[in-house]
Design a protein around this motif. Structure first.
Motif, short mmCIF file in Angstrom:
data_model
loop_
_atom_site.label_atom_id
_atom_site.label_comp_id
_atom_site.label_asym_id
_atom_site.label_seq_id
_atom_site.Cartn_x
_atom_site.Cartn_y
_atom_site.Cartn_z
N ALA A 136 -41.19 23.43 -71.28
CA ALA A 136 -39.94 22.68 -71.34
C ALA A 136 -38.92 23.28 -70.38
CB ALA A 136 -39.39 22.69 -72.76
N THR A 137 -37.98 22.46 -69.97
CA THR A 137 -36.83 22.94 -69.20
C THR A 137 -35.57 22.52 -69.93
OG1 THR A 137 -36.77 20.92 -67.85
CG2 THR A 137 -38.05 22.77 -67.00
N TRP A 138 -34.50 23.29 -69.75
CA TRP A 138 -33.25 22.93 -70.41
C TRP A 138 -32.07 23.34 -69.53
CZ3 TRP A 138 -35.75 27.45 -71.53
CH2 TRP A 138 -34.98 28.61 -71.54
N LYS A 139 -30.96 22.65 -69.76
CA LYS A 139 -29.72 22.95 -69.07
C LYS A 139 -28.60 22.91 -70.10
CE LYS A 139 -29.12 21.11 -65.07
NZ LYS A 139 -28.87 20.10 -64.00
N GLU A 140 -27.77 23.95 -70.09
CA GLU A 140 -26.69 24.03 -71.06
C GLU A 140 -25.34 23.88 -70.36
OE1 GLU A 140 -24.91 26.89 -74.64
OE2 GLU A 140 -26.56 27.60 -73.39
N THR A 146 -19.12 24.30 -71.72
CA THR A 146 -17.80 23.71 -71.96
C THR A 146 -17.90 22.47 -72.85
OG1 THR A 146 -18.02 22.44 -69.90
CG2 THR A 146 -16.86 24.56 -69.79
N GLU A 147 -19.05 21.82 -72.85
CA GLU A 147 -19.25 20.64 -73.68
C GLU A 147 -20.08 20.95 -74.91
OE1 GLU A 147 -20.71 17.28 -71.46
OE2 GLU A 147 -19.67 17.92 -69.64
N ASN A 148 -20.54 22.21 -75.06
CA ASN A 148 -21.43 22.58 -76.16
C ASN A 148 -22.62 21.63 -76.23
OD1 ASN A 148 -19.90 24.83 -77.09
ND2 ASN A 148 -18.47 23.41 -78.06
N LEU A 149 -23.26 21.47 -75.09
CA LEU A 149 -24.36 20.52 -74.96
C LEU A 149 -25.55 21.19 -74.28
CD1 LEU A 149 -25.60 17.62 -74.92
CD2 LEU A 149 -24.40 17.28 -72.73
N VAL A 150 -26.74 21.00 -74.87
CA VAL A 150 -27.99 21.46 -74.27
C VAL A 150 -28.87 20.24 -74.04
CG1 VAL A 150 -30.07 22.86 -74.55
CG2 VAL A 150 -27.87 23.70 -75.41
N THR A 151 -29.32 20.04 -72.81
CA THR A 151 -30.23 18.95 -72.47
C THR A 151 -31.61 19.52 -72.24
OG1 THR A 151 -28.42 17.71 -71.45
CG2 THR A 151 -30.67 17.03 -70.90
N VAL A 176 -30.25 31.13 -83.13
CA VAL A 176 -31.19 30.01 -83.00
C VAL A 176 -31.52 29.73 -81.54
CG1 VAL A 176 -31.63 27.57 -83.52
CG2 VAL A 176 -30.39 28.99 -85.18
N LEU A 177 -30.52 29.34 -80.76
CA LEU A 177 -30.80 28.88 -79.41
C LEU A 177 -31.41 29.96 -78.53
CD1 LEU A 177 -27.65 26.66 -78.70
CD2 LEU A 177 -29.91 25.97 -79.55
N SER A 178 -30.90 31.18 -78.63
CA SER A 178 -31.43 32.26 -77.78
C SER A 178 -32.87 32.61 -78.14
CB SER A 178 -30.55 33.51 -77.89
OG SER A 178 -30.62 34.05 -79.20
N GLU A 179 -33.29 32.28 -79.36
CA GLU A 179 -34.67 32.52 -79.78
C GLU A 179 -35.59 31.35 -79.45
OE1 GLU A 179 -36.00 35.25 -81.21
OE2 GLU A 179 -34.09 36.29 -80.99
N ILE A 180 -35.09 30.13 -79.62
CA ILE A 180 -35.94 28.95 -79.51
C ILE A 180 -36.12 28.48 -78.08
CG2 ILE A 180 -36.24 26.55 -80.24
CD1 ILE A 180 -36.52 28.72 -82.45
N LEU A 181 -35.03 28.40 -77.32
CA LEU A 181 -35.12 27.82 -75.97
C LEU A 181 -36.09 28.58 -75.06
CD1 LEU A 181 -31.41 26.75 -75.34
CD2 LEU A 181 -33.36 25.32 -76.01
N PRO A 182 -36.09 29.92 -75.04
CA PRO A 182 -37.08 30.61 -74.20
C PRO A 182 -38.52 30.31 -74.63
CG PRO A 182 -35.31 32.10 -74.79
CD PRO A 182 -35.12 30.88 -75.62
N HIS A 204 -40.07 13.58 -71.87
CA HIS A 204 -38.96 13.16 -72.72
C HIS A 204 -37.72 14.01 -72.42
CE1 HIS A 204 -41.63 11.26 -76.11
NE2 HIS A 204 -41.92 10.80 -74.89
N ARG A 205 -36.56 13.37 -72.52
CA ARG A 205 -35.31 14.06 -72.25
C ARG A 205 -34.32 13.72 -73.35
NH1 ARG A 205 -30.56 12.86 -69.40
NH2 ARG A 205 -29.61 14.62 -68.28
N ASN A 206 -33.82 14.74 -74.04
CA ASN A 206 -32.89 14.53 -75.15
C ASN A 206 -31.71 15.49 -75.05
OD1 ASN A 206 -34.29 12.45 -76.81
ND2 ASN A 206 -35.87 14.03 -76.99
N GLN A 207 -30.62 15.11 -75.71
CA GLN A 207 -29.41 15.93 -75.71
C GLN A 207 -29.17 16.53 -77.10
OE1 GLN A 207 -26.58 12.91 -74.32
NE2 GLN A 207 -26.46 13.96 -72.35
N PHE A 208 -28.80 17.80 -77.12
CA PHE A 208 -28.55 18.52 -78.37
C PHE A 208 -27.11 19.05 -78.35
CE2 PHE A 208 -33.03 18.50 -77.57
CZ PHE A 208 -33.63 18.33 -78.82
N TYR A 209 -26.30 18.51 -79.24
CA TYR A 209 -24.89 18.91 -79.33
C TYR A 209 -24.73 20.03 -80.35
CZ TYR A 209 -23.52 14.93 -76.45
OH TYR A 209 -23.38 14.05 -75.40
#
Length: 417
Positions: free
Chosen positions: A87-91, A94-99, A74-80, A105-110
């Motif tokens: 969009a920009t994102w930061k993973e 260690t926290e399994n968190l993608v911002t 999922v993530l390797s396909e969707i984030l790019p 808009h800025r949201n967090q995805f656990y």
């Protein structure tokens, strides 16, 4: 970055949450059906676009059977693709968190893995504005229900995606059959809903599966397992041991004290793994038990003077594995997910990546007697009879072939320059 046009069903997934859409009042969506049908990409892309368009400063859950599979599928396909839209994102691994930041808009995805019943505790206590559950049919009910219970923000929605399992699966009964009652949009996908698949690729997949897996993964049916597990396997698929040099050797082992012990010698030649020889001991039939040392001697005799890369061993056989290590063998604990292991083994047998050779009489005897347990109402199970060589073969396929990525991949969207 540009995309090939989405299919009508993919467009429905991408737009159901937009105000004015005929499905806007739905509170959840379920996409199920065939493999490679385009549901995962359209679902994941729609989920992130919905979250970033409708919310700011919120938390969301993204769940898969394991975190590794979720990142890969999922993530390797969707984030790019989101990045291609601006969009920009930061993973934070260690926290399994993608911002994700998108259009102000800025949201967090656990990220969560729903591997077993204990996983439900990992998701407690957090509040979500929405949750995506990929491969939901593979997750325990307790985890799924806990994830849904976390979505208490106004306007939150639930997103489910899966391939079919059996008709008695709780998710099928309570979410798909009851979709209207739950105010849930249910979309059933077939390979025809993936516009990037050619007819040749569709036909290749159709040749790959048989029996219950054909009905589930090709036809997309929530089908009951029945009859022989490897119902496609016929005597003419058995081959003589090939001549020539083998590139690599493994031994797989299902260990028993009261139950039979089965060992198989596997050789690699020109991309094909051949089961060239076996050892099988039934203590009930012989009316005596063998010790770990005796089994280690039998394994050494099976190996002969060949250089064995590793012994893939029954993960419950701790004492036997320790005995083998003391004798200098490299031992790998076998992967032991039964249903996925059976599917992989069936795929490899049908495609010719695994070949059973003449002389493997006990494995061939079990192949005919290895059947689904039709009395199991809760989930798919095989009968625990005539399964020792079957388990050992599955251990080898799942542990050695299952780690490779040499199969073909059919992408859902096409990237053009």
């Amino acid at each position: 970055m540009t995309y090939r046009a989405f299919s009508p069903k993919q467009k429905t997934v991408l737009s159901w949450w937009i105000p004015g859409n005929e499905n806007y009042e739905k509170e959840a969506i379920v996409c199920d059906g065939a493999v490679r049908s385009g549901k995962t990409l359209s679902m994941g892309l729609s989920f992130f676009l919905w979250a970033m368009s409708c919310f700011d400063g919120m938390r969301f859950g993204v769940c898969g059977k394991t975190i590794a599979s979720l990142r890969r599928n999922v993530l390797s396909e969707i984030l790019p693709r989101l990045g291609g839209m601006g969009a920009t994102w930061k993973e934070k691994r260690t926290e399994n968190l993608v911002t994700v930041t998108f259009h102000g808009h800025r949201n967090q995805f656990y990220i969560f893995g729903g591997r077993d019943e204990s996983s439900a505790s990992l998701i407690q206590g957090i509040t979500f504005a929405g949750v995506l559950l990929d491969e939901v049919a593979l997750m325990p009910r307790s985890f799924v229900e806990q994830a849904c219970a976390r979505c208490s923000v106004a306007g939150s929605r639930l997103w489910f995606n899966c391939n079919p399992a059996g008709p008695n699966h709780w998710f099928y009964k309570e979410w798909i059959l009851e979709s209207e009652k739950r105010n849930c949009l249910h979309l059933h996908f077939t390979m025809e809903d993936n516009p990037s698949l050619s007819d040749a690729i569709r036909q290749r997949y159709q040749r790959l599966y048989s029996g219950v897996f054909y009905r589930r993964f090709i036809l997309g049916q929530w089908a009951q397992a029945e009859g022989r597990v490897y119902d496609f396997f016929e005597p003419d698929m058995v081959r003589p041991v090939p001549t020539g040099t083998f590139e690599k050797w493994y031994i797989s082992c299902d260990y028993g004290t009261v139950n039979p012990t089965s060992m198989g010698l596997w050789g690699l030649q020109k991309g094909v793994w051949y089961r060239v020889k076996e050892f099988y001991f039934d203590s009930r039939e012989k009316q005596r038990q063998m010790t770990d040392e005796e089994y280690a001697s039998a394994l050494e005799k099976l190996a002969g003077n060949r250089k064995i890369t590793a012994v893939v061993a029954d993960p419950s056989a701790a004492s036997f594995m320790e005995t083998l290590r003391r004798h200098g063998w490299v031992v790998q604990k076998a992967e032991n997910d039964v249903l996925s292991g059976i599917r992989l083994t069936a795929d490899c047998l049908k495609s010719g990546k695994l070949v059973i050779c003449e002389g493997c009489t006990d494995l061939l005897r079990e192949m005919d007697a290895y059947v689904w347990d039709l009395d199991s109402a809760s989930r798919d199970r095989v009968k625990k009879e005539h399964d020792h060589a079957m388990d050992e073969m599955r251990y080898f396929a799942a542990t050695v072939l299952g780690k490779k990525s040499d199969s073909f991949v059919a992408c859902t969207v096409e990237r053009r320059k």
